[in-house]
Design an enzyme around this catalytic site. Sequence first.
Site, short mmCIF file in Angstrom:
data_model
loop_
_atom_site.label_atom_id
_atom_site.label_comp_id
_atom_site.label_asym_id
_atom_site.label_seq_id
_atom_site.Cartn_x
_atom_site.Cartn_y
_atom_site.Cartn_z
N HIS A 78 105.59 26.57 -6.88
CA HIS A 78 104.84 25.35 -7.13
C HIS A 78 103.85 25.39 -8.29
O HIS A 78 103.84 24.45 -9.11
CB HIS A 78 104.12 24.93 -5.85
CG HIS A 78 105.05 24.50 -4.76
ND1 HIS A 78 104.77 24.68 -3.41
CD2 HIS A 78 106.28 23.92 -4.80
CE1 HIS A 78 105.77 24.22 -2.69
NE2 HIS A 78 106.70 23.76 -3.50
N ASP A 104 98.45 26.51 -2.91
CA ASP A 104 99.33 27.57 -3.38
C ASP A 104 98.71 28.45 -4.46
O ASP A 104 99.21 29.54 -4.72
CB ASP A 104 100.65 26.97 -3.89
CG ASP A 104 101.48 26.40 -2.74
OD1 ASP A 104 101.30 26.87 -1.61
OD2 ASP A 104 102.28 25.48 -2.99
#
Length: 362
Positions: A197, A298
């Site tokens: 991501h 993330d």
Amino acid sequence: MVNVAVLGGGNGAHAAVADLTLKGFRVSLFSRWPEELRAIDERGGIDLIDQEGEHFVPFNRICGSIREVMEDAEVILITIPAIAHEYYAYACLPHLKKGMIIILNPGSTGGALAFKKILKENGMDMDVCETNTLTYICRLIGPSRVKVTSRSRVQFASIPGKKTEKYFDLFRAIFPEGLKSNNVIETSLTNINAILHPPSMILNAGWIEFTKGDFFYYYEGTTPSVARVIEEVDLERIAICEKVGYQSERFLEFFYKTGSTTMRAYISGSIYQALRESEPNKFIRAPESLSHRFLTEDVPYGLVPMAYLGRMLEVSTPTMDALINMASIINGENYWEKGRTLRKMGIEGMGLKDLLDYLENG
């Protein structure tokens, strides 16, 4: 039948409640944000859309407090973003009992370590289990409506690692697709969301802000250059894995084995092709802003602890470091400080030998 308490109210919690209820488990649900569960309460269940079609799953065991949901629970399934792990660790503390099994689903990077540290420092030295990723690829597509495109073959381990075998038998009864890892550093270092991501978010920052996410994130957002950055981050992750004696598969292998891409793409060895041929992810739209968990979770709870582990083990992580720095600038946050540090994971000052001993024995 096992009593399972699901903590959370998002995509994963909805999927878990519907799936485990259909499997015959006694499931209770709690979220610290009651509005997340209002639609389930009003309708008396959840619409589950998966490969077998669409069906309504009746469900009425929504609890108004953490005490109530944990009262008779044998398994505590914590299905929340990593940013909320600390809150739930403190919230669960007064209601934990010996014999309960705590599972962070997922743990992100270092989740079980950080959760256990909080419990231990507050007089409750319990074992903590985690998965490397969420057990479902899923999205909420409406109030109390969840679409599950596939079920992930997640990796599972506990801290201490010597008890993983004991807990894995029960975990497999709940999630038959599960795979056993040796310890929570292995599950933490296969946090593939952290590899996938952040590069796409940062390298597509202008497009995300201009279009408010009006494009297909994986299919259109992964160009050859973006894929090369993902590949470089993965190589740094693998170097850390090798330092702790873990022979990790590469991102592309994990991606293929979860059913996220084609055999043709896997054989090609191309991350770019794998994302282009990812049917479960093909029509997922990009986030509407850069204040999205693909960065806010993330990076601080994915890349940051990986990069700190790299420093601890003398493994260079220049690409991870660059992405963390860029994400910090983009969102005006110091993710190096805000994220999951070695101290927060309870492993600060350890050498490799001490780390491996702690992972095994707790």
